[in-house]
Design a protein around this motif. Sequence first.
Motif, PDB file in Angstrom:
ATOM      1  N   VAL A 101       0.844  -1.188   0.000  1.00 27.72           N
ATOM      2  CA  VAL A 101       0.000   0.000   0.000  1.00 27.72           C
ATOM      3  C   VAL A 101       0.883   1.243   0.000  1.00 27.72           C
ATOM      4  O   VAL A 101       1.804   1.360   0.806  1.00 27.72           O
ATOM      5  CB  VAL A 101      -0.922   0.012   1.245  1.00 27.72           C
ATOM      6  CG1 VAL A 101      -1.752   1.278   1.296  1.00 27.72           C
ATOM      7  CG2 VAL A 101      -1.807  -1.223   1.247  1.00 27.72           C
ATOM      8  N   THR A 102       0.591   2.153  -0.907  1.00 28.58           N
ATOM      9  CA  THR A 102       1.296   3.425  -0.972  1.00 28.58           C
ATOM     10  C   THR A 102       0.518   4.444  -0.155  1.00 28.58           C
ATOM     11  O   THR A 102      -0.682   4.625  -0.374  1.00 28.58           O
ATOM     12  CB  THR A 102       1.398   3.910  -2.434  1.00 28.58           C
ATOM     13  OG1 THR A 102       2.029   2.889  -3.208  1.00 28.58           O
ATOM     14  CG2 THR A 102       2.176   5.196  -2.530  1.00 28.58           C
ATOM     15  N   PRO A 103       1.185   5.131   0.790  1.00 28.30           N
ATOM     16  CA  PRO A 103       0.468   6.128   1.596  1.00 28.30           C
ATOM     17  C   PRO A 103      -0.068   7.257   0.716  1.00 28.30           C
ATOM     18  O   PRO A 103       0.591   7.675  -0.234  1.00 28.30           O
ATOM     19  CB  PRO A 103       1.531   6.660   2.563  1.00 28.30           C
ATOM     20  CG  PRO A 103       2.750   5.850   2.355  1.00 28.30           C
ATOM     21  CD  PRO A 103       2.588   5.024   1.140  1.00 28.30           C
ATOM     22  N   GLU A 104      -1.254   7.725   1.036  1.00 25.79           N
ATOM     23  CA  GLU A 104      -1.861   8.811   0.269  1.00 25.79           C
ATOM     24  C   GLU A 104      -1.392  10.182   0.736  1.00 25.79           C
ATOM     25  O   GLU A 104      -1.479  11.153  -0.007  1.00 25.79           O
ATOM     26  CB  GLU A 104      -3.381   8.707   0.326  1.00 25.79           C
ATOM     27  CG  GLU A 104      -3.885   7.467  -0.406  1.00 25.79           C
ATOM     28  CD  GLU A 104      -5.391   7.365  -0.421  1.00 25.79           C
ATOM     29  OE1 GLU A 104      -6.081   8.346  -0.037  1.00 25.79           O
ATOM     30  OE2 GLU A 104      -5.901   6.308  -0.816  1.00 25.79           O
ATOM     31  N   SER A 105      -0.947  10.269   1.974  1.00 25.58           N
ATOM     32  CA  SER A 105      -0.420  11.541   2.473  1.00 25.58           C
ATOM     33  C   SER A 105       0.721  11.242   3.446  1.00 25.58           C
ATOM     34  O   SER A 105       0.722  10.221   4.133  1.00 25.58           O
ATOM     35  CB  SER A 105      -1.521  12.358   3.162  1.00 25.58           C
ATOM     36  OG  SER A 105      -1.999  11.669   4.287  1.00 25.58           O
ATOM     37  N   LEU A 106       1.705  12.148   3.466  1.00 25.87           N
ATOM     38  CA  LEU A 106       2.870  12.004   4.333  1.00 25.87           C
ATOM     39  C   LEU A 106       3.089  13.294   5.107  1.00 25.87           C
ATOM     40  O   LEU A 106       2.770  14.378   4.620  1.00 25.87           O
ATOM     41  CB  LEU A 106       4.128  11.710   3.490  1.00 25.87           C
ATOM     42  CG  LEU A 106       4.141  10.435   2.665  1.00 25.87           C
ATOM     43  CD1 LEU A 106       5.348  10.439   1.718  1.00 25.87           C
ATOM     44  CD2 LEU A 106       4.181   9.213   3.551  1.00 25.87           C
ATOM     45  N   THR A 107       3.659  13.149   6.292  1.00 27.48           N
ATOM     46  CA  THR A 107       4.053  14.338   7.049  1.00 27.48           C
ATOM     47  C   THR A 107       5.306  14.922   6.397  1.00 27.48           C
ATOM     48  O   THR A 107       5.954  14.268   5.571  1.00 27.48           O
ATOM     49  CB  THR A 107       4.359  13.982   8.524  1.00 27.48           C
ATOM     50  OG1 THR A 107       5.528  13.142   8.554  1.00 27.48           O
ATOM     51  CG2 THR A 107       3.185  13.281   9.192  1.00 27.48           C
ATOM     52  N   ASN A 108       5.672  16.127   6.783  1.00 28.15           N
ATOM     53  CA  ASN A 108       6.879  16.751   6.238  1.00 28.15           C
ATOM     54  C   ASN A 108       8.115  15.911   6.546  1.00 28.15           C
ATOM     55  O   ASN A 108       8.998  15.761   5.699  1.00 28.15           O
ATOM     56  CB  ASN A 108       7.046  18.176   6.769  1.00 28.15           C
ATOM     57  CG  ASN A 108       6.037  19.127   6.149  1.00 28.15           C
ATOM     58  OD1 ASN A 108       5.548  18.885   5.045  1.00 28.15           O
ATOM     59  ND2 ASN A 108       5.723  20.206   6.843  1.00 28.15           N
ATOM     60  N   GLU A 109       8.185  15.360   7.755  1.00 27.52           N
ATOM     61  CA  GLU A 109       9.332  14.520   8.127  1.00 27.52           C
ATOM     62  C   GLU A 109       9.375  13.254   7.278  1.00 27.52           C
ATOM     63  O   GLU A 109      10.445  12.843   6.810  1.00 27.52           O
ATOM     64  CB  GLU A 109       9.267  14.157   9.616  1.00 27.52           C
ATOM     65  CG  GLU A 109      10.450  13.320  10.072  1.00 27.52           C
ATOM     66  CD  GLU A 109      10.377  12.927  11.538  1.00 27.52           C
ATOM     67  OE1 GLU A 109      11.259  12.156  11.957  1.00 27.52           O
ATOM     68  OE2 GLU A 109       9.455  13.353  12.249  1.00 27.52           O
ATOM     69  N   GLN A 110       8.227  12.637   7.048  1.00 24.04           N
ATOM     70  CA  GLN A 110       8.171  11.430   6.218  1.00 24.04           C
ATOM     71  C   GLN A 110       8.586  11.742   4.775  1.00 24.04           C
ATOM     72  O   GLN A 110       9.306  10.969   4.152  1.00 24.04           O
ATOM     73  CB  GLN A 110       6.768  10.824   6.258  1.00 24.04           C
ATOM     74  CG  GLN A 110       6.402  10.230   7.596  1.00 24.04           C
ATOM     75  CD  GLN A 110       4.928   9.892   7.710  1.00 24.04           C
ATOM     76  OE1 GLN A 110       4.074  10.549   7.090  1.00 24.04           O
ATOM     77  NE2 GLN A 110       4.607   8.875   8.492  1.00 24.04           N
ATOM     78  N   LYS A 111       8.159  12.897   4.255  1.00 24.31           N
ATOM     79  CA  LYS A 111       8.548  13.300   2.898  1.00 24.31           C
ATOM     80  C   LYS A 111      10.058  13.479   2.814  1.00 24.31           C
ATOM     81  O   LYS A 111      10.694  13.053   1.842  1.00 24.31           O
ATOM     82  CB  LYS A 111       7.845  14.596   2.504  1.00 24.31           C
ATOM     83  CG  LYS A 111       6.380  14.436   2.208  1.00 24.31           C
ATOM     84  CD  LYS A 111       5.760  15.776   1.868  1.00 24.31           C
ATOM     85  CE  LYS A 111       4.250  15.656   1.759  1.00 24.31           C
ATOM     86  NZ  LYS A 111       3.621  16.957   1.512  1.00 24.31           N
TER      87      LYS A 111
END
Length: 126
Positions: free
Chosen positions: A84-94
């Motif tokens: 599964v690909t996340p649909e949204s990420l936090t700035n830290e995750q990005k």
Amino acid sequence: YITISVKEHKLFKRHGDDILYEIPITFPQAALGAEIEIPTVDGATPLKIQQGTQSGRVMQLKGKGVPHLRGGGRGDQLVVVYVVTPESLTNEQKKLMNELLKTLGPATMPKKGKGFFNRIKDALEP
């Protein structure tokens, strides 16, 4: 006359004496490997996800399917994993994903193998 119908299950699909089950996994689980719990008709059982598992891979749990109607033994449970690909990420995750992207280089196709439907077909054949 007696008519028997089998009601559709919310988790499992039946194919003869085999049971199909689909489970989503995360990218880190697929890339690094993991051990996850899989529901079966007999209760939860562990399943080892190998490092580098690709989306659509079919894994077989021997003897976890439906009992054979005539004779001993049981079918298998076939587990299809989907990354599964996340649909949204936090700035830290990005930021972390961008760092990973730099180290991975260009995308490559996995080793040529059988397509998804052929893997399911092979897993279902005795």
